[in-house]
Motif scaffolding. Structure first.
Motif, mmCIF file in Angstrom:
data_model
loop_
_atom_site.group_PDB
_atom_site.id
_atom_site.type_symbol
_atom_site.label_atom_id
_atom_site.label_comp_id
_atom_site.label_asym_id
_atom_site.label_seq_id
_atom_site.Cartn_x
_atom_site.Cartn_y
_atom_site.Cartn_z
ATOM 1 N N THR A 475 0.664 -0.485 0.055
ATOM 2 C CA THR A 475 0.059 0.071 -0.243
ATOM 3 C C THR A 475 0.970 1.162 -0.355
ATOM 4 O OG1 THR A 475 -1.772 -0.729 1.324
ATOM 5 C CG2 THR A 475 -1.488 0.875 1.341
ATOM 6 N N PRO A 476 0.839 1.781 -1.408
ATOM 7 C CA PRO A 476 1.760 2.787 -1.291
ATOM 8 C C PRO A 476 1.211 4.512 -0.664
ATOM 9 C CG PRO A 476 -0.596 3.556 -2.549
ATOM 10 C CD PRO A 476 -0.323 2.199 -1.796
ATOM 11 N N THR A 477 2.339 5.897 0.121
ATOM 12 C CA THR A 477 2.042 6.277 1.014
ATOM 13 C C THR A 477 1.978 8.263 0.054
ATOM 14 O OG1 THR A 477 2.653 5.425 3.216
ATOM 15 C CG2 THR A 477 3.284 7.851 2.801
ATOM 16 N N ALA A 478 0.884 8.953 -0.238
ATOM 17 C CA ALA A 478 1.389 9.761 -0.995
ATOM 18 C C ALA A 478 1.412 11.147 0.356
ATOM 19 C CB ALA A 478 -0.245 10.271 -1.403
ATOM 20 N N ASN A 479 2.576 11.662 -0.085
ATOM 21 C CA ASN A 479 3.407 12.522 0.144
ATOM 22 C C ASN A 479 3.011 13.262 0.755
ATOM 23 O OD1 ASN A 479 5.914 10.875 1.855
ATOM 24 N ND2 ASN A 479 5.880 10.283 -0.739
ATOM 25 N N VAL A 480 3.300 14.444 1.572
ATOM 26 C CA VAL A 480 2.789 15.474 1.733
ATOM 27 C C VAL A 480 3.505 16.952 0.305
ATOM 28 C CG1 VAL A 480 3.140 17.835 2.990
ATOM 29 C CG2 VAL A 480 2.084 16.006 3.434
ATOM 30 N N VAL A 481 2.477 16.998 -0.327
ATOM 31 C CA VAL A 481 2.952 18.569 -1.209
ATOM 32 C C VAL A 481 2.974 19.575 -1.265
ATOM 33 C CG1 VAL A 481 2.683 18.823 -3.978
ATOM 34 C CG2 VAL A 481 2.740 16.585 -2.904
ATOM 35 N N ALA A 482 3.777 20.238 -1.278
ATOM 36 C CA ALA A 482 3.768 22.227 -1.388
ATOM 37 C C ALA A 482 2.834 22.634 -1.740
ATOM 38 C CB ALA A 482 5.414 22.454 -1.023
ATOM 39 N N PRO A 483 2.350 23.712 -1.464
ATOM 40 C CA PRO A 483 1.511 24.652 -2.799
ATOM 41 C C PRO A 483 2.523 24.806 -3.618
ATOM 42 C CG PRO A 483 1.561 25.068 -0.294
ATOM 43 C CD PRO A 483 2.579 24.159 -0.091
ATOM 44 N N TYR A 484 1.902 24.299 -4.972
ATOM 45 C CA TYR A 484 2.369 25.001 -6.520
ATOM 46 C C TYR A 484 2.009 26.602 -6.926
ATOM 47 C CZ TYR A 484 3.388 24.219 -10.814
ATOM 48 O OH TYR A 484 4.089 23.941 -12.706
ATOM 49 N N ALA A 485 3.168 27.020 -6.623
ATOM 50 C CA ALA A 485 3.073 28.839 -6.206
ATOM 51 C C ALA A 485 3.702 29.284 -7.741
ATOM 52 C CB ALA A 485 3.139 29.486 -5.427
ATOM 53 N N LEU A 486 2.851 29.504 -9.001
ATOM 54 C CA LEU A 486 3.059 30.537 -10.091
ATOM 55 C C LEU A 486 2.930 32.536 -9.907
ATOM 56 C CD1 LEU A 486 2.442 28.169 -12.953
ATOM 57 C CD2 LEU A 486 4.872 28.013 -11.271
ATOM 58 N N CYS A 487 3.859 33.483 -10.308
ATOM 59 C CA CYS A 487 3.264 34.409 -10.742
ATOM 60 C C CYS A 487 2.663 34.308 -11.715
ATOM 61 C CB CYS A 487 5.085 35.287 -11.227
ATOM 62 S SG CYS A 487 5.663 35.450 -9.300
ATOM 63 N N ASP A 488 1.776 35.158 -11.601
ATOM 64 C CA ASP A 488 0.538 35.923 -12.982
ATOM 65 C C ASP A 488 1.548 36.099 -13.802
ATOM 66 O OD1 ASP A 488 -1.919 35.989 -14.169
ATOM 67 O OD2 ASP A 488 -2.173 37.378 -12.946
ATOM 68 N N ASP A 489 0.827 36.011 -15.065
ATOM 69 C CA ASP A 489 2.103 35.858 -16.430
ATOM 70 C C ASP A 489 0.542 36.921 -16.915
ATOM 71 O OD1 ASP A 489 0.392 33.884 -17.694
ATOM 72 O OD2 ASP A 489 2.101 32.603 -16.689
ATOM 73 N N ASP A 490 0.855 37.090 -18.635
ATOM 74 C CA ASP A 490 0.197 37.488 -19.327
ATOM 75 C C ASP A 490 -0.134 36.583 -20.737
ATOM 76 O OD1 ASP A 490 2.874 37.544 -20.805
ATOM 77 O OD2 ASP A 490 2.578 39.205 -21.461
ATOM 78 N N LEU A 491 0.419 35.054 -20.506
ATOM 79 C CA LEU A 491 -0.705 34.290 -20.918
ATOM 80 C C LEU A 491 -2.315 33.936 -21.396
ATOM 81 C CD1 LEU A 491 2.301 31.473 -20.513
ATOM 82 C CD2 LEU A 491 2.631 33.311 -22.564
ATOM 83 N N SER A 492 -2.770 34.342 -20.380
ATOM 84 C CA SER A 492 -4.080 34.366 -20.461
ATOM 85 C C SER A 492 -4.213 35.436 -21.080
ATOM 86 C CB SER A 492 -4.593 34.019 -19.020
ATOM 87 O OG SER A 492 -4.023 35.114 -18.223
#
Length: 623
Positions: A475-492
């Motif tokens: 049985t695997p263990t799902a490890n803690v993942v840090a927040p995934y943060a990016l800066c706002d860009d103008d691709l949108s």
């Protein structure tokens, strides 16, 4: 005439004192040259309660192992005899009473001897003796002969003073004689043994014999004599326990010796002979097998081949035939013969079949029986493979197969059918080495095949088997993942809308930790429900733009060999806004030395560039 009487004391004969024939009133009559054998086991009734103890005998109980003989004189003369112990060591005392006295009034003995043991222990009348009494413990063991007259009756009391008894030989001498006994007229060379078939049809070595068929041969031309039959020679000698119904006697051993006593009621004289009865043992029947059939269509009826038991019942006996019958009486009478191929008459009902083995030469027969029965054949429902997600990841698990038995039985009752588990097909077929429950798998993280057997409890030969797999998965263990943060860009289209594109595959390593991607797959979902379901097509497979800020993403890690073994975790997608700045600001400073150069503190521009300058970091460049 010299008369020899041999008396053998046999240890196997038991007398009940209340019927003890060795008392004076039941004294055995000695006649002619008969051979007399007897086995006293005790004193019988005490004849010396009403009679005085013989003065020559030791004080205390006079009778210990005793016998009484009645002597009726035919021809007058001198009576002599010798009592000689067979083992040469027993010490015999004796006394003789008469003539013509009553057992309750014996009076004094006319001869009495209880001498010390001398030589080979012989004692008696004659041998040149002139005294009439000796003892106790003195004398030469012999007394003077007794002068007797025709028609006189005497009682001879003989007692073994020793604790053991091997019997004695009694030899009569002198000139006096006794009445002649009847004779046994069986011609020399003529056998009077009786052999017959087992008349009750059950081979138990017993049958009913008519013992009287030999009387005419034994008596010859003699008339007026009594004939009785006994199971022991001792009984025949003293007329004790005669066979009550000799015309219908059931033997107690095979073969068995029957003893015959022919007596003259006028004189009491007798003679004995013997013959053997034997139940024919030529038919040695074998023990047939019960015929038990597992029903293919479960209608309760089947065709039985009764001849399967022929060879077993015949047991190698030649000149025999086997027939089958519905009842024992039919088998004994040889009626109602059943067909060899027989169908039972009651569904799932036990029936008794009687077999008769008959010798075609002698006509002797014997019967035996066996059972036939039809049994319900079980079925087995498939047990799903037991694929376990290990809770401690040691690779082992205790399986409680009993909870699977209901699956195997389906609609069948547990009271009618038994369920058992085995490690291989051979064990399951042979019903050996049943696995104990709970069962722990043998090798960590390795598949095993378990064989299940469902059998009829009334006939375990009616069974069916199936198999299923057991296996343990990590049985695997799902490890803690840090927040995934990016800066706002103008691709949108705008760099201030809080929307950017996230590549979730970059988070796989964090979910795995030290676990190997080759062993475990990682997928991403928009909800916990979807992550728990893990349904194909519901996971996020391409880079995505966030739909909110922050936005929660759910990660599922699962064992590639068993996707039911999984774990989940979650993390946030975060879009950080870009700083809001004045694109061009100017710092002005006076030149104190008018050379056109001065030192600028560029940080003084921070407040001019951004109103949030205190929460921001500034770096400066020339281009």
């Amino acid at each position: 005439m010299r008369l020899v009487l041999l008396l053998f004391l046999l240890f196997s004969f038991n007398l009940i004192h209340s019927q003890e024939p060795n008392d004076c009133v039941n004294a055995t009559i000695v006649c002619g040259s008969i051979n007399f054998t007897y086995t006293p086991t005790g004193p019988g009734a005490n004849d010396f309660i009403t009679n005085p103890n013989p003065t020559c005998l030791p004080t205390g109980p006079v009778e210990s192992q005793s016998v009484w003989l009645q002597l009726t004189i035919d021809t007058a003369g001198d009576l002599e005899f010798v009592i000689r112990p067979n083992n040469g060591t027993d010490d015999y005392d004796w006394a003789i009473y008469g003539p013509d006295v009553a057992c309750n009034d014996l009076r004094d003995a006319v001869r009495c001897s209880s001498t010390q043991f001398i030589g080979d222990g012989s004692t008696g009348l004659g041998n040149g003796a002139v005294d009439t009494t000796e003892g106790p413990g003195s004398g030469d063991a012999f007394l003077a002969p007794l002068s007797v007259n025709s028609g006189e009756t005497y009682y001879l009391f003989i007692n073994n003073w020793s604790s053991t008894s091997s019997g004695f030989q009694l030899t009569f001498g002198g000139t006096a004689t006794f009445n002649e006994p009847p004779s046994i007229e069986t011609p020399i060379g003529t056998s009077i043994d009786i052999e017959q078939c087992d008349t009750d049809g059950t081979f138990d070595d017993q049958s009913e014999f008519d013992l009287t068929v030999n009387e005419a041969v034994i008596l010859g031309t003699q008339t007026g004599l009594n004939v009785k039959y006994y199971t022991s020679d001792s009984d025949a000698q003293i007329d004790n326990n005669p066979i009550r119904i000799p015309t219908n006697y059931r033997n107690i051993s095979n073969p068995e010796t029957i003893f015959v006593r022919v007596s003259n009621p006028a004189t009491g004289c007798f003679e004995t002979t013997q013959f053997e009865i034997r139940v024919s043992s030529s038919l040695n029947v074998g023990v047939p097998n019960d015929l038990l059939i597992c029903d293919d269509d479960n209608d309760g009826f089947a065709q039985f081949d009764l001849s399967l038991n022929d060879n077993i019942i015949q047991n190698g006996e030649p000149d025999t035939v086997v027939s089958y019958h519905a009842t024992e009486s039919d088998a004994l009478a040889n009626t109602g013969i059943m067909p060899t191929l027989y169908t039972n008459t009651v569904a799932f009902g036990e029936e008794v079949v009687w077999a008769r083995l008959t010798n075609t030469v002698t006509g002797c027969f014997i019967t035996t029986s066996f059972l036939i029965d039809v049994f319900y054949s079980p079925s087995v429902d498939t047990i799903p493979d037991q694929l376990i997600c290990d809770n401690d990841n040691d690779g082992f698990w205790e399986f409680d197969f009993t909870i699977l038995s209901a699956i195997a039985l389906g609609m069948q009752s547990a009271s009618d059918f038994n369920v058992a588990y085995y490690a291989n097909q051979l064990d399951a077929d042979n019903r050996v080495n049943e696995l104990s429950v709970p069962y722990t798998n043998q090798t960590a993280f390795q598949s095993e095949t378990i064989f299940v057997r469902v059998e009829n409890v009334l006939n375990t030969n009616c069974y069916v088997t199936d198999s299923f797999l057991i296996n343990i998965f990590e049985t695997p263990t799902a490890n803690v993942v840090a927040p995934y943060a990016l800066c706002d860009d103008d691709l949108s289209g705008s760099d201030i809308d809080g929307i950017v594109t996230f590549d979730l595959s970059t988070r796989i390593a964090e979910v795995l930790g030290t676990q190997l991607l080759a062993d475990f797959a990682v997928t991403f979902y928009n909800s916990q429900v979807a992550a728990d379901a893990g349904l194909a097509g519901t996971d996020i497979t391409t880079p995505i733009q966030n739909s909110s800020n922050p936005q929660t993403i759910y990660a599922r890690i699962e064992n590639r060999l068993n996707t039911d073994c999984y774990d989940t975790t979650s993390f946030d997608l975060v879009v950080n806004p870009r700083p809001v700045v004045t694109p061009l600001v100017t710092l002005r400073q006076c030149d104190n030395d008018t050379d056109g150069f001065t030192d600028f503190n560029l940080t003084e521009a921070n407040s001019l560039i951004s109103t949030d300058h205190l929460n921001e970091t500034f770096t400066y460049y020339l281009t």
